[in-house]
Design an enzyme around this catalytic site. Sequence first.
Site, PDB file in Angstrom:
ATOM      1  NE  ARG A 143     -14.067  21.214  40.860  1.00  0.00           N
ATOM      2  CZ  ARG A 143     -14.741  22.229  41.610  1.00  0.00           C
ATOM      3  NH1 ARG A 143     -15.839  22.965  40.873  1.00  0.00           N
ATOM      4  NH2 ARG A 143     -14.319  22.651  42.715  1.00  0.00           N
ATOM      5  CG  ASP A 170     -11.043  28.481  42.109  1.00  0.00           C
ATOM      6  OD1 ASP A 170     -10.374  27.534  41.701  1.00  0.00           O
ATOM      7  OD2 ASP A 170     -12.419  28.355  41.924  1.00  0.00           O
ATOM      8  CG  HIS A 201      -2.845  31.899  14.619  1.00  0.00           C
ATOM      9  ND1 HIS A 201      -3.696  31.493  13.713  1.00  0.00           N
ATOM     10  CD2 HIS A 201      -1.547  31.627  14.042  1.00  0.00           C
ATOM     11  CE1 HIS A 201      -3.197  30.774  12.820  1.00  0.00           C
ATOM     12  NE2 HIS A 201      -1.927  30.919  12.826  1.00  0.00           N
ATOM     13  CG  ASN A 202      -5.320  33.734  19.655  1.00  0.00           C
ATOM     14  OD1 ASN A 202      -5.744  32.587  19.886  1.00  0.00           O
ATOM     15  ND2 ASN A 202      -5.919  34.517  18.654  1.00  0.00           N
ATOM     16  CG  HIS A 259      -1.565  35.723  13.387  1.00  0.00           C
ATOM     17  ND1 HIS A 259      -2.751  35.418  13.006  1.00  0.00           N
ATOM     18  CD2 HIS A 259      -0.675  35.068  12.880  1.00  0.00           C
ATOM     19  CE1 HIS A 259      -2.597  34.328  12.315  1.00  0.00           C
ATOM     20  NE2 HIS A 259      -1.186  33.955  12.061  1.00  0.00           N
ATOM     21  CB  THR A 292     -14.653  25.126  34.328  1.00  0.00           C
ATOM     22  OG1 THR A 292     -14.873  26.572  34.669  1.00  0.00           O
ATOM     23  CG2 THR A 292     -15.850  24.210  35.121  1.00  0.00           C
ATOM     24  CB  CYS A 315     -10.895  28.146  38.502  1.00  0.00           C
ATOM     25  SG  CYS A 315     -11.782  28.069  36.792  1.00  0.00           S
TER      26      CYS A 315
HETATM   27  C1  RB5 Z   1     -15.402  26.574  42.007  1.00  0.00           C
HETATM   28  O1  RB5 Z   1     -16.557  25.641  42.788  1.00  0.00           O
HETATM   29  C2  RB5 Z   1     -15.704  26.704  40.731  1.00  0.00           C
HETATM   30  O2  RB5 Z   1     -17.073  27.337  40.301  1.00  0.00           O
HETATM   31  C3  RB5 Z   1     -14.436  27.340  40.124  1.00  0.00           C
HETATM   32  O3  RB5 Z   1     -13.422  26.694  40.393  1.00  0.00           O
HETATM   33  C4  RB5 Z   1     -14.596  27.498  38.594  1.00  0.00           C
HETATM   34  O4  RB5 Z   1     -14.859  26.468  37.778  1.00  0.00           O
HETATM   35  C5  RB5 Z   1     -15.503  28.822  37.873  1.00  0.00           C
HETATM   36  O5  RB5 Z   1     -15.526  29.011  36.786  1.00  0.00           O
END
Ligand code: RB5
Length: 140
Positions: free
Chosen positions: A109, A9, A98-99, A133, A67, A65
Amino acid sequence: MASIIIGSDHGGFKLKNEIIKHLQKLGYEVSDLGCYSLESCDYPVVAKAVAEKVLEANTKGILVCGTGIGVSIVANRYKGIRASHCTDTFTARMTRMHNDSNILCLGERITGVGLALDIVDMWLNTEFEGGRHQKRIEMF
Ligand code: RB5
């Protein structure tokens, strides 16, 4: 060379582009399913697209994304997807061994570019161990 499906995203857009450049330099064929700008968009859309393509093409995918968590939650709803949110090379190695992880999830971020590229390399270059596994994966 293997083909890798990738998506992000807006929160993962810049890191995704760094990963694409890195993989192309290494000779991988990379299929980018979006997004294609920093404009705000919805991570479930791209996570679904990458999960479906990974299953269809029987290959590996990378999702980014902000996180790494949102895309991993969505991708793991697909039977046959084993998406792993990694922030270090140890878990990247172990989740392949293992997975038999088939989607790597990263957070732009959370993880800097240098470490993220090391995680990608570790994840792509580690083989599944199989054996006990494999049996456990079949229990999912
Ligand atoms: C977008 O702001 C953020 O929510 C998305 O990139 C992600 O971290 C969601 O889990």
